[in-house]
Design a protein around this motif. Structure first.
Motif, PDB file in Angstrom:
ATOM      1  N   HIS A  76      85.668-128.315 -33.743  1.00  0.00           N
ATOM      2  CA  HIS A  76      85.045-127.248 -32.947  1.00  0.00           C
ATOM      3  C   HIS A  76      83.673-127.781 -32.556  1.00  0.00           C
ATOM      4  O   HIS A  76      82.710-127.618 -33.316  1.00  0.00           O
ATOM      5  CB  HIS A  76      84.889-125.976 -33.772  1.00  0.00           C
ATOM      6  CG  HIS A  76      86.177-125.395 -34.286  1.00  0.00           C
ATOM      7  ND1 HIS A  76      86.753-124.272 -33.747  1.00  0.00           N
ATOM      8  CD2 HIS A  76      87.003-125.800 -35.285  1.00  0.00           C
ATOM      9  CE1 HIS A  76      87.874-123.989 -34.402  1.00  0.00           C
ATOM     10  NE2 HIS A  76      88.050-124.910 -35.349  1.00  0.00           N
ATOM     11  N   GLN A  79      80.493-125.754 -33.030  1.00  0.00           N
ATOM     12  CA  GLN A  79      79.971-125.475 -34.377  1.00  0.00           C
ATOM     13  C   GLN A  79      79.055-126.580 -34.886  1.00  0.00           C
ATOM     14  O   GLN A  79      78.676-126.599 -36.062  1.00  0.00           O
ATOM     15  CB  GLN A  79      81.139-125.231 -35.340  1.00  0.00           C
ATOM     16  CG  GLN A  79      81.970-124.002 -34.956  1.00  0.00           C
ATOM     17  CD  GLN A  79      83.226-123.816 -35.788  1.00  0.00           C
ATOM     18  OE1 GLN A  79      83.399-124.441 -36.841  1.00  0.00           O
ATOM     19  NE2 GLN A  79      84.134-122.970 -35.314  1.00  0.00           N
ATOM     20  N   LEU A  90      86.638-117.784 -45.476  1.00  0.00           N
ATOM     21  CA  LEU A  90      86.841-118.069 -44.055  1.00  0.00           C
ATOM     22  C   LEU A  90      86.400-116.941 -43.122  1.00  0.00           C
ATOM     23  O   LEU A  90      85.610-117.163 -42.187  1.00  0.00           O
ATOM     24  CB  LEU A  90      88.325-118.398 -43.809  1.00  0.00           C
ATOM     25  CG  LEU A  90      88.738-118.544 -42.340  1.00  0.00           C
ATOM     26  CD1 LEU A  90      88.031-119.708 -41.678  1.00  0.00           C
ATOM     27  CD2 LEU A  90      90.255-118.722 -42.238  1.00  0.00           C
ATOM     28  N   TRP A  93      82.725-116.310 -43.193  1.00  0.00           N
ATOM     29  CA  TRP A  93      82.039-117.486 -42.617  1.00  0.00           C
ATOM     30  C   TRP A  93      82.123-117.429 -41.092  1.00  0.00           C
ATOM     31  O   TRP A  93      81.134-117.687 -40.399  1.00  0.00           O
ATOM     32  CB  TRP A  93      82.703-118.736 -43.193  1.00  0.00           C
ATOM     33  CG  TRP A  93      82.249-120.042 -42.646  1.00  0.00           C
ATOM     34  CD1 TRP A  93      81.187-120.788 -43.073  1.00  0.00           C
ATOM     35  CD2 TRP A  93      82.864-120.774 -41.576  1.00  0.00           C
ATOM     36  NE1 TRP A  93      81.101-121.931 -42.318  1.00  0.00           N
ATOM     37  CE2 TRP A  93      82.116-121.950 -41.402  1.00  0.00           C
ATOM     38  CE3 TRP A  93      83.975-120.552 -40.753  1.00  0.00           C
ATOM     39  CZ2 TRP A  93      82.436-122.905 -40.429  1.00  0.00           C
ATOM     40  CZ3 TRP A  93      84.295-121.491 -39.791  1.00  0.00           C
ATOM     41  CH2 TRP A  93      83.525-122.653 -39.641  1.00  0.00           C
ATOM     42  N   LEU A  94      83.281-117.038 -40.577  1.00  0.00           N
ATOM     43  CA  LEU A  94      83.420-116.901 -39.116  1.00  0.00           C
ATOM     44  C   LEU A  94      82.462-115.836 -38.587  1.00  0.00           C
ATOM     45  O   LEU A  94      81.731-116.050 -37.616  1.00  0.00           O
ATOM     46  CB  LEU A  94      84.857-116.509 -38.737  1.00  0.00           C
ATOM     47  CG  LEU A  94      85.929-117.594 -38.803  1.00  0.00           C
ATOM     48  CD1 LEU A  94      87.318-116.985 -38.582  1.00  0.00           C
ATOM     49  CD2 LEU A  94      85.687-118.685 -37.765  1.00  0.00           C
ATOM     50  N   THR A  98      79.736-118.506 -37.502  1.00  0.00           N
ATOM     51  CA  THR A  98      80.438-119.142 -36.383  1.00  0.00           C
ATOM     52  C   THR A  98      80.317-118.321 -35.107  1.00  0.00           C
ATOM     53  O   THR A  98      79.909-118.845 -34.064  1.00  0.00           O
ATOM     54  CB  THR A  98      81.926-119.305 -36.752  1.00  0.00           C
ATOM     55  OG1 THR A  98      81.993-119.917 -38.037  1.00  0.00           O
ATOM     56  CG2 THR A  98      82.655-120.155 -35.746  1.00  0.00           C
ATOM     57  N   ARG A 201      92.860-118.971 -30.608  1.00  0.00           N
ATOM     58  CA  ARG A 201      92.141-119.379 -31.834  1.00  0.00           C
ATOM     59  C   ARG A 201      93.020-119.284 -33.070  1.00  0.00           C
ATOM     60  O   ARG A 201      93.260-120.260 -33.760  1.00  0.00           O
ATOM     61  CB  ARG A 201      90.900-118.507 -32.021  1.00  0.00           C
ATOM     62  CG  ARG A 201      90.106-118.933 -33.231  1.00  0.00           C
ATOM     63  CD  ARG A 201      88.835-118.175 -33.491  1.00  0.00           C
ATOM     64  NE  ARG A 201      87.894-119.096 -34.096  1.00  0.00           N
ATOM     65  CZ  ARG A 201      86.735-119.449 -33.570  1.00  0.00           C
ATOM     66  NH1 ARG A 201      86.298-118.916 -32.453  1.00  0.00           N
ATOM     67  NH2 ARG A 201      85.979-120.332 -34.185  1.00  0.00           N
ATOM     68  N   PHE A 202      93.485-118.078 -33.372  1.00  0.00           N
ATOM     69  CA  PHE A 202      94.487-117.825 -34.423  1.00  0.00           C
ATOM     70  C   PHE A 202      94.952-116.382 -34.297  1.00  0.00           C
ATOM     71  O   PHE A 202      94.298-115.577 -33.622  1.00  0.00           O
ATOM     72  CB  PHE A 202      94.015-118.204 -35.823  1.00  0.00           C
ATOM     73  CG  PHE A 202      92.921-117.398 -36.486  1.00  0.00           C
ATOM     74  CD1 PHE A 202      91.950-116.733 -35.753  1.00  0.00           C
ATOM     75  CD2 PHE A 202      92.830-117.336 -37.891  1.00  0.00           C
ATOM     76  CE1 PHE A 202      90.933-116.022 -36.392  1.00  0.00           C
ATOM     77  CE2 PHE A 202      91.829-116.631 -38.529  1.00  0.00           C
ATOM     78  CZ  PHE A 202      90.873-115.969 -37.776  1.00  0.00           C
ATOM     79  N   GLU A 232      95.676-121.072 -43.406  1.00  0.00           N
ATOM     80  CA  GLU A 232      94.512-121.768 -43.958  1.00  0.00           C
ATOM     81  C   GLU A 232      94.108-121.166 -45.309  1.00  0.00           C
ATOM     82  O   GLU A 232      93.870-121.894 -46.265  1.00  0.00           O
ATOM     83  CB  GLU A 232      93.369-121.682 -42.940  1.00  0.00           C
ATOM     84  CG  GLU A 232      92.090-122.387 -43.363  1.00  0.00           C
ATOM     85  CD  GLU A 232      91.038-122.394 -42.264  1.00  0.00           C
ATOM     86  OE1 GLU A 232      91.307-121.867 -41.166  1.00  0.00           O
ATOM     87  OE2 GLU A 232      89.931-122.930 -42.510  1.00  0.00           O
ATOM     88  N   HIS A 268      95.222-126.961 -40.557  1.00  0.00           N
ATOM     89  CA  HIS A 268      95.121-126.577 -41.984  1.00  0.00           C
ATOM     90  C   HIS A 268      96.490-126.527 -42.666  1.00  0.00           C
ATOM     91  O   HIS A 268      96.726-127.284 -43.588  1.00  0.00           O
ATOM     92  CB  HIS A 268      94.338-125.264 -42.162  1.00  0.00           C
ATOM     93  CG  HIS A 268      92.952-125.366 -41.610  1.00  0.00           C
ATOM     94  ND1 HIS A 268      91.938-125.991 -42.284  1.00  0.00           N
ATOM     95  CD2 HIS A 268      92.431-124.995 -40.407  1.00  0.00           C
ATOM     96  CE1 HIS A 268      90.831-125.976 -41.538  1.00  0.00           C
ATOM     97  NE2 HIS A 268      91.115-125.382 -40.388  1.00  0.00           N
ATOM     98  N   SER A 293      86.944-129.533 -44.789  1.00  0.00           N
ATOM     99  CA  SER A 293      86.876-128.101 -44.505  1.00  0.00           C
ATOM    100  C   SER A 293      87.607-127.306 -45.589  1.00  0.00           C
ATOM    101  O   SER A 293      87.131-126.272 -46.037  1.00  0.00           O
ATOM    102  CB  SER A 293      87.507-127.831 -43.142  1.00  0.00           C
ATOM    103  OG  SER A 293      87.615-126.460 -42.902  1.00  0.00           O
ATOM    104  N   ASP A 319      87.523-130.986 -38.673  1.00  0.00           N
ATOM    105  CA  ASP A 319      87.303-129.546 -38.481  1.00  0.00           C
ATOM    106  C   ASP A 319      85.809-129.201 -38.435  1.00  0.00           C
ATOM    107  O   ASP A 319      85.386-128.169 -38.943  1.00  0.00           O
ATOM    108  CB  ASP A 319      88.014-128.709 -39.554  1.00  0.00           C
ATOM    109  CG  ASP A 319      87.980-127.222 -39.257  1.00  0.00           C
ATOM    110  OD1 ASP A 319      87.960-126.854 -38.066  1.00  0.00           O
ATOM    111  OD2 ASP A 319      87.957-126.426 -40.216  1.00  0.00           O
TER     112      ASP A 319
HETATM  113  N1  GUN Z   1      90.338-120.102 -38.199  1.00  0.00           N
HETATM  114  C1  GUN Z   1      90.024-119.490 -37.041  1.00  0.00           C
HETATM  115  N2  GUN Z   1      88.903-120.010 -36.500  1.00  0.00           N
HETATM  116  C2  GUN Z   1      88.489-120.973 -37.329  1.00  0.00           C
HETATM  117  C3  GUN Z   1      87.380-121.869 -37.315  1.00  0.00           C
HETATM  118  O1  GUN Z   1      86.542-121.873 -36.414  1.00  0.00           O
HETATM  119  N3  GUN Z   1      87.299-122.721 -38.369  1.00  0.00           N
HETATM  120  C4  GUN Z   1      88.209-122.736 -39.371  1.00  0.00           C
HETATM  121  N4  GUN Z   1      88.064-123.613 -40.369  1.00  0.00           N
HETATM  122  N5  GUN Z   1      89.244-121.901 -39.407  1.00  0.00           N
HETATM  123  C5  GUN Z   1      89.387-121.024 -38.409  1.00  0.00           C
END
Ligand code: GUN
Ligand code: ZN
Length: 429
Positions: A76, A79, A90, A93-94, A98, A201-202, A232, A268, A293, A319
């Protein structure tokens, strides 16, 4: 005019996978590589190549290792400025670090500054290709491709799409995600050495409508890569289960919408269920291991041995900035340590292969980058295997190439990177 350069050193080229054959047999060293017009033209003894190409310029790297530039298939770049942000799981942290940083990338000047900073830093660590998530802002994609194009780099990137569970100012919609991704893909994919990756993204940050729109876009451009995150953290998986109650598992939230395929990259993939492993293998998707990561955010231990035995296509990535380093050497060290914690240590040849050939295979670019062979693009890193006093004193008693390389994998950083070549030109590092 044809430009020819002979690089002399310990030139390392893989002629097999160290996961398929005895790792010590998978790679050979050569005395010299001939670079011509941005590509590898030949490998061989110096006496022979200098005689057949008396017009070539010669650079003698002595005992240094000359190998393919590192390939980092999950990063990313936005970041960069918040790498090594302390603590939390996670999702916290986002939200804490992030998303506030990614918010800034609507400003093209800031996006350009960070894109160039990121490419400077990674070049100094010997990485020549990466596949990056950008932000929801088309400006962030333009900035990254513009910076990479100016450097002649082969990169992959895409607009990160999110239409829920992200703050105001950092959400698009199903329709704008589709339209903007398509416009960026049409603008950049296949231009010079640049490729576009469709990038939801997810699952937690996309509605089913947005995932469906991304799946429809991928069906229109199936030759493009598609990148996302999968399995992840355990609490992330629980969240996905509650958001998609009808899905069989996390992978199914992609599969249902046409987002499972052979050009897919899944980052992941630690906590996979058996069905997920089997489906990913059936379609020959790429699994991306992000070891720094996974320890930094406390996600878990990737099952390299089991997945390799099952025949998965695996790449190795930093990552950045969930990972704690820009360096693929530090990333290989973390992969080794995770292997140790699982009782399956990786051989140095396997670590170097994962960070070059393996990662290039995950991007479906193994015919162009990630190894040294005639016809391949000349993206190279030159490693000093005695770059610091502590590494040098260990390397001095090495009995073979792999003993000489391993201290640099375990203790090396940008000081080990003596030189980088991108597309047949020396890069500024
Ligand atoms: N899952 C969704 N977005 C992210 C990201 O920016 N970093 C990580 N490690 N996992 C994520
Ligand atoms: Zn990621």
């Amino acid at each position: 005019m044809t430009q020819k350069t002979l690089l002399k050193g310990r030139v390392l080229a893989f002629d097999g996978s160290p996961f398929d054959v005895d790792p010590t047999e998978a790679a050979k060293t050569h005395e010299t590589v001939l670079v011509q017009d941005g590509r590898i033209a030949a490998l061989g003894p110096f006496a022979e190549l200098s005689q057949t190409h008396p017009d070539a310029r010669v650079t003698d790297y002595g005992n240094h290792l000359v190998m393919a530039g590192f390939v980092d298939p999950h990063v990313h770049y936005p970041q960069t400025a918040m790498i090594a942000s302390w603590g939390k799981r996670l999702i916290d942290w986002l939200n804490s670090y992030t998303f506030p940083e990614e918010m800034k990338f609507g400003d093209p000047a800031y996006a350009a500054e960070i894109a160039n900073r990121y490419l400077d830093l990674t070049a100094s660590h010997g990485t020549t290709t990466m596949c990056s998530f950008c932000t929801i802002h088309p400006e962030s994609v333009d900035a990254f491709f513009t910076a990479a194009q100016a450097r002649g780099q082969r990169v992959v990137a895409g607009k990160t799409c999110m239409d829920r569970n992200a703050p105001d100012g950092l959400r698009d919609t199903a329709q704008t995600a589709y339209d903007q991704s398509q416009a960026l893909l049409e603008k950049w994919h296949g231009v010079d050495r640049l490729s576009y990756a469709i990038t939801p993204r997810f699952s937690p940050t996309s509605t089913p409508e947005q995932l469906e729109a991304m799946g429809a876009l991928w069906a229109e451009y199936p030759h493009c890569l598609m990148q996302t995150h999968l399995c992840e953290q355990t609490d992330e998986i629980e969240w996905v289960r509650s958001l998609f109650p009808n899905a069989r598992d996390y992978l199914d939230t992609y599969e249902q919408f046409g987002l499972l395929g052979k050009n897919g990259l899944y980052g992941h993939v630690i906590h996979l269920e058996e069905r997920e492993r089997d489906r990913l293998r059936d379609v020959d998707a790429a699994l991306i291991h992000c070891p720094t990561s996974n320890t930094f955010i406390g996600s878990g231990l990737f099952d390299m041995e089991g997945l390799m035995r099952q025949g998965h296509r695996v790449g190795l990535a930093t990552d950045t900035g969930g990972g704690s380093s820009f360096s693929m050497l530090r990333t290989m060290a973390a992969a080794y340590e995770i292997g140790q914690l699982r009782g399956t240590p990786l051989h140095p040849a396997q670590l170097l292969w994962l960070g070059t050939v393996g990662s290039a295979r995950s991007l479906r670019m193994e015919d162009s980058i990630g190894n040294i062979a005639p016809g391949m693009e000349a993206d190279l890193v030159v490693l000093n295997l005695a770059s610091t006093p502590d590494i040098a004193q260990r390397e001095a008693t090495a009995n073979d190439l792999w003993e000489a390389v391993f201290p640099t994998i375990m203790m090396g950083d940008d000081r080990a990177v003596a030189e980088v070549w991108i597309g047949g030109n020396r890069a500024n590092t």
